[in-house]
Design a protein around this motif. Structure first.
Motif, mmCIF file in Angstrom:
data_model
loop_
_atom_site.group_PDB
_atom_site.id
_atom_site.type_symbol
_atom_site.label_atom_id
_atom_site.label_comp_id
_atom_site.label_asym_id
_atom_site.label_seq_id
_atom_site.Cartn_x
_atom_site.Cartn_y
_atom_site.Cartn_z
ATOM 1 N N VAL A 146 0.691 -1.119 -0.097
ATOM 2 C CA VAL A 146 -0.073 -0.050 -0.062
ATOM 3 C C VAL A 146 0.762 1.321 -0.144
ATOM 4 C CG1 VAL A 146 -1.744 1.353 1.343
ATOM 5 C CG2 VAL A 146 -1.663 -1.244 1.320
ATOM 6 N N GLY A 147 1.029 1.844 -1.023
ATOM 7 C CA GLY A 147 1.761 3.017 -1.326
ATOM 8 C C GLY A 147 3.180 2.350 -0.896
ATOM 9 N N PRO A 148 4.156 3.324 -0.324
ATOM 10 C CA PRO A 148 5.271 2.948 0.223
ATOM 11 C C PRO A 148 5.671 1.649 1.155
ATOM 12 C CG PRO A 148 4.811 4.655 1.308
ATOM 13 C CD PRO A 148 3.694 4.493 0.627
ATOM 14 N N LEU A 149 4.445 1.168 1.659
ATOM 15 C CA LEU A 149 4.510 0.171 2.609
ATOM 16 C C LEU A 149 4.336 -1.182 2.151
ATOM 17 C CD1 LEU A 149 1.860 0.898 5.413
ATOM 18 C CD2 LEU A 149 4.236 0.978 5.625
ATOM 19 N N ARG A 150 5.290 -1.953 2.582
ATOM 20 C CA ARG A 150 5.169 -3.327 2.015
ATOM 21 C C ARG A 150 5.027 -4.360 3.464
ATOM 22 N NH1 ARG A 150 8.324 -8.052 1.163
ATOM 23 N NH2 ARG A 150 8.038 -9.305 -1.004
ATOM 24 N N ILE A 151 4.083 -5.034 3.439
ATOM 25 C CA ILE A 151 3.745 -5.676 4.784
ATOM 26 C C ILE A 151 3.681 -7.252 4.385
ATOM 27 C CG2 ILE A 151 1.965 -5.962 6.505
ATOM 28 C CD1 ILE A 151 1.001 -3.324 5.503
ATOM 29 N N GLY B 253 11.521 0.149 1.341
ATOM 30 C CA GLY B 253 12.625 -0.746 1.538
ATOM 31 C C GLY B 253 13.259 -0.855 2.828
ATOM 32 N N ARG B 254 12.954 -0.050 3.770
ATOM 33 C CA ARG B 254 13.630 0.139 5.203
ATOM 34 C C ARG B 254 12.874 -0.736 5.970
ATOM 35 N NH1 ARG B 254 12.130 3.080 9.474
ATOM 36 N NH2 ARG B 254 10.566 4.188 8.072
ATOM 37 N N PRO B 255 13.389 -1.747 6.744
ATOM 38 C CA PRO B 255 12.655 -2.674 7.708
ATOM 39 C C PRO B 255 12.144 -1.739 8.789
ATOM 40 C CG PRO B 255 14.734 -3.435 7.097
ATOM 41 C CD PRO B 255 14.864 -2.017 6.441
ATOM 42 N N VAL B 256 11.061 -1.972 9.298
ATOM 43 C CA VAL B 256 10.703 -1.523 10.413
ATOM 44 C C VAL B 256 10.239 -2.401 11.415
ATOM 45 C CG1 VAL B 256 8.708 0.135 11.358
ATOM 46 C CG2 VAL B 256 9.550 0.534 8.893
ATOM 47 N N GLU B 257 10.739 -2.345 12.619
ATOM 48 C CA GLU B 257 10.354 -3.250 14.022
ATOM 49 C C GLU B 257 9.285 -2.798 14.585
ATOM 50 O OE1 GLU B 257 12.300 -5.828 14.579
ATOM 51 O OE2 GLU B 257 13.461 -5.339 12.683
ATOM 52 N N LEU B 258 8.135 -3.719 14.610
ATOM 53 C CA LEU B 258 7.103 -3.441 15.291
ATOM 54 C C LEU B 258 6.856 -4.418 16.475
ATOM 55 C CD1 LEU B 258 4.556 -2.791 12.357
ATOM 56 C CD2 LEU B 258 5.816 -1.110 13.537
ATOM 57 N N THR B 259 5.785 -4.078 17.337
ATOM 58 C CA THR B 259 5.589 -5.077 18.505
ATOM 59 C C THR B 259 4.546 -6.037 17.749
ATOM 60 O OG1 THR B 259 3.763 -3.710 19.223
ATOM 61 C CG2 THR B 259 5.864 -3.112 20.090
ATOM 62 N N ARG B 260 4.161 -6.864 18.779
ATOM 63 C CA ARG B 260 3.147 -7.941 18.002
ATOM 64 C C ARG B 260 1.915 -7.111 17.883
ATOM 65 N NH1 ARG B 260 -1.131 -10.058 19.997
ATOM 66 N NH2 ARG B 260 -1.000 -9.083 21.991
ATOM 67 N N VAL B 261 1.366 -6.167 18.900
ATOM 68 C CA VAL B 261 0.107 -5.648 18.604
ATOM 69 C C VAL B 261 0.034 -4.671 17.495
ATOM 70 C CG1 VAL B 261 -1.623 -3.997 19.710
ATOM 71 C CG2 VAL B 261 -0.524 -5.804 21.064
#
Length: 224
Positions: A130-135, A146-154
């Motif tokens: 979605v746009g610049p997001l890759r999930i 292309g930049r990894p993003v660290e997210l919590t489980r929630v």
């Protein structure tokens, strides 16, 4: 054999009866005698799940909630409880049908057939862009340009819930019930805190949009 059906039922006499009727109707039953908190990749390749609620191991609704984080396979609930609130909660969590015990096994088989005759959803995309997001819904990874993003489980489950319905408003109540743990953090205020943290981690790209009076939606976004 026909479609594979996963039966999760701890009552041996009832389970044996259901398995026999499903097999006699041309289905291929897979029988589990206890509940499991499934994650992506652990669900067998089945066309439908018949799920009891009162199970050893994991309560049926908890199993359903976990299942719905990664799969839209049809789920038919079995329960000795005829309480309307139980039925409503099961349907809100993503159940497709609800049968109260005792029941005729022939009726169960017909309900399975009816559900499988309905148009099925396309298999869920493993990767949503979605746009610049890759999930990556299976790998539980997120990238922004292309930049990894660290997210919590929630935070990841919140983003994934929005990604499954891009550009569609998802109510705050639905997100609270399906993403947050109702026993520890199930409030709309807590949801808003998670959204705020998620937005900060995604950086200047404004992809998580507030729909005032409704909830949130995922949009292609643009730089701030």
């Amino acid at each position: 054999m026909g479609d594979r059906i996963l039966l999760v039922e701890d009552d041996d006499p009832l389970g044996s009866q259901i398995v026999g009727h499903l097999r006699g109707a041309g289905f291929e039953p897979v029988w589990w005698r206890e509940g499991r908190l499934l994650v992506s990749g652990e669900l067998p390749d089945v066309s439908l799940v018949v799920l009891d609620l009162m199970l050893p191991g994991t309560y049926g609704l908890d199993m359903l909630k976990a299942l719905r984080t990664f799969s839209e396979v049809p789920v038919l609930i079995l329960s000795a409880r005829n309480d309307t609130l139980d039925k409503v909660r099961a349907l809100k969590l993503g159940a497709d049908d609800y049968m109260t015990k005792p029941f005729w096994p022939e009726e169960l088989v017909e309900r399975v057939r009816a559900r499988l005759r309905r148009p099925t959803l396309q298999k869920e995309q493993v990767v949503v862009e979605v746009g610049p997001l890759r999930i990556d819904l299976q790998g539980h990874t997120v990238q922004v340009r292309g930049r990894p993003v660290e997210l919590t489980r929630v935070e990841f489950e919140l983003l994934a819930a929005l990604a499954r319905r891009p550009q569609e408003a998802v109510t705050r109540q639905w997100l609270v019930e399906h993403v947050l743990d109702p026993e520890r953090e199930g409030t709309e205020r807590t949801l808003d805190v998670h959204v705020s943290r998620l937005r900060r981690k995604l950086g200047p790209v404004k992809c998580v949009e507030t729909v005032w009076g409704v909830g949130y939606r995922l949009v292609p976004g643009e730089d701030a």
